[in-house]
Design a protein around this motif. Structure first.
Motif, mmCIF file in Angstrom:
data_model
loop_
_atom_site.group_PDB
_atom_site.id
_atom_site.type_symbol
_atom_site.label_atom_id
_atom_site.label_comp_id
_atom_site.label_asym_id
_atom_site.label_seq_id
_atom_site.Cartn_x
_atom_site.Cartn_y
_atom_site.Cartn_z
ATOM 1 N N VAL A 12 12.039 5.352 8.383
ATOM 2 C CA VAL A 12 11.561 5.927 9.106
ATOM 3 C C VAL A 12 12.553 7.729 8.730
ATOM 4 N N ASP A 13 13.225 7.016 7.734
ATOM 5 C CA ASP A 13 13.428 8.538 7.234
ATOM 6 C C ASP A 13 12.987 8.625 6.352
ATOM 7 N N TRP A 14 12.503 8.279 4.963
ATOM 8 C CA TRP A 14 11.656 8.600 4.515
ATOM 9 C C TRP A 14 10.235 9.391 5.178
ATOM 10 N N LYS A 15 9.605 8.874 6.388
ATOM 11 C CA LYS A 15 8.847 9.318 6.402
ATOM 12 C C LYS A 15 9.180 11.222 6.703
ATOM 13 N N GLY A 16 10.901 11.101 7.581
ATOM 14 C CA GLY A 16 10.544 12.491 7.618
ATOM 15 C C GLY A 16 11.135 13.463 6.710
ATOM 16 N N ALA A 17 11.426 12.968 5.635
ATOM 17 C CA ALA A 17 11.200 14.093 4.783
ATOM 18 C C ALA A 17 10.586 14.180 3.413
ATOM 19 N N PHE A 18 9.253 13.242 3.591
ATOM 20 C CA PHE A 18 8.477 13.520 2.942
ATOM 21 C C PHE A 18 7.374 14.051 3.292
ATOM 22 N N PRO A 55 1.046 -1.014 -0.275
ATOM 23 C CA PRO A 55 0.057 -0.165 -0.465
ATOM 24 C C PRO A 55 0.800 1.321 0.245
ATOM 25 N N PRO A 56 0.569 2.344 -0.591
ATOM 26 C CA PRO A 56 1.201 3.957 0.484
ATOM 27 C C PRO A 56 1.945 3.558 1.174
ATOM 28 N N LEU A 57 3.360 4.070 1.026
ATOM 29 C CA LEU A 57 3.570 4.218 2.340
ATOM 30 C C LEU A 57 3.576 4.783 3.392
ATOM 31 N N CYS A 58 2.940 6.538 2.678
ATOM 32 C CA CYS A 58 2.316 6.890 3.799
ATOM 33 C C CYS A 58 1.034 6.129 5.277
ATOM 34 N N TRP A 59 0.705 4.774 4.019
ATOM 35 C CA TRP A 59 0.059 3.945 5.324
ATOM 36 C C TRP A 59 0.541 3.816 6.037
ATOM 37 N N LEU A 60 1.734 3.289 6.274
ATOM 38 C CA LEU A 60 2.183 2.344 7.065
ATOM 39 C C LEU A 60 3.114 3.374 8.161
ATOM 40 N N SER A 61 2.925 2.253 9.775
ATOM 41 C CA SER A 61 4.356 3.134 11.333
ATOM 42 C C SER A 61 4.966 2.431 11.300
ATOM 43 N N GLU A 62 5.978 2.844 12.374
ATOM 44 C CA GLU A 62 6.956 1.663 11.942
ATOM 45 C C GLU A 62 6.621 0.346 12.631
ATOM 46 N N LYS A 63 5.772 0.279 12.854
ATOM 47 C CA LYS A 63 5.088 -0.950 13.680
ATOM 48 C C LYS A 63 4.977 -2.063 12.238
#
Length: 133
Positions: A75-81, A54-62
């Motif tokens: 985690v790196d991508w999440k911060g940047a995006f 699915p879209p990576l923005c739907w994910l969490s670290e868990k």
């Protein structure tokens, strides 16, 4: 810009994966690809339907094993995006549920503002720090 209500439905019926005693949006062995900023941005918004991600923005670290390279990279991508999403919102080039074309337009704006003026990231890199751009 008008937005449809609800979540982007391009991944209705997203598969859940069972591992480690729980249910997750990605398989236990999933690894984020070495990717250009454009590919990472597309995965962030639309995932990879071909392989059931699915879209990576739907994910969490868990959704990742705690010791995995994929988790650290995500985690790196999440911060940047999320930073880039914020910039897009402030600069009137943001869509909550973007089409492929809108994803590309947001990337063009971000790339021109942040990446194109500083480093050439449009080549594949294998280390996780490159994921932060």
């Amino acid at each position: 810009q008008a937005e449809p209500s609800g979540r982007n439905n391009s991944h209705e019926g997203t598969q859940l994966h069972s591992w480690g005693g729980g249910l997750y949006l990605v398989p236990e062995c999933y690894n984020l690809p070495d990717a250009t900023s454009s590919t990472g941005w597309r995965l962030w918004w639309h995932g990879n339907r071909r392989v059931g991600i699915p879209p990576l923005c739907w994910l969490s670290e868990k959704d990742f094993r705690s010791d995995s390279r994929a988790r650290r990279t995500w985690v790196d991508w999440k911060g940047a995006f999320r930073f880039f999403q914020s910039w897009c919102k402030q600069n009137d080039c943001f869509w909550q549920h973007p089409t492929e074309e809108q994803v590309e337009e947001m990337h063009r704006q971000v790339f021109r503002e942040f990446i194109g003026n500083h480093i050439g990231f449009e080549t594949k890199r294998s280390n996780r720090t490159a994921a932060v751009f």
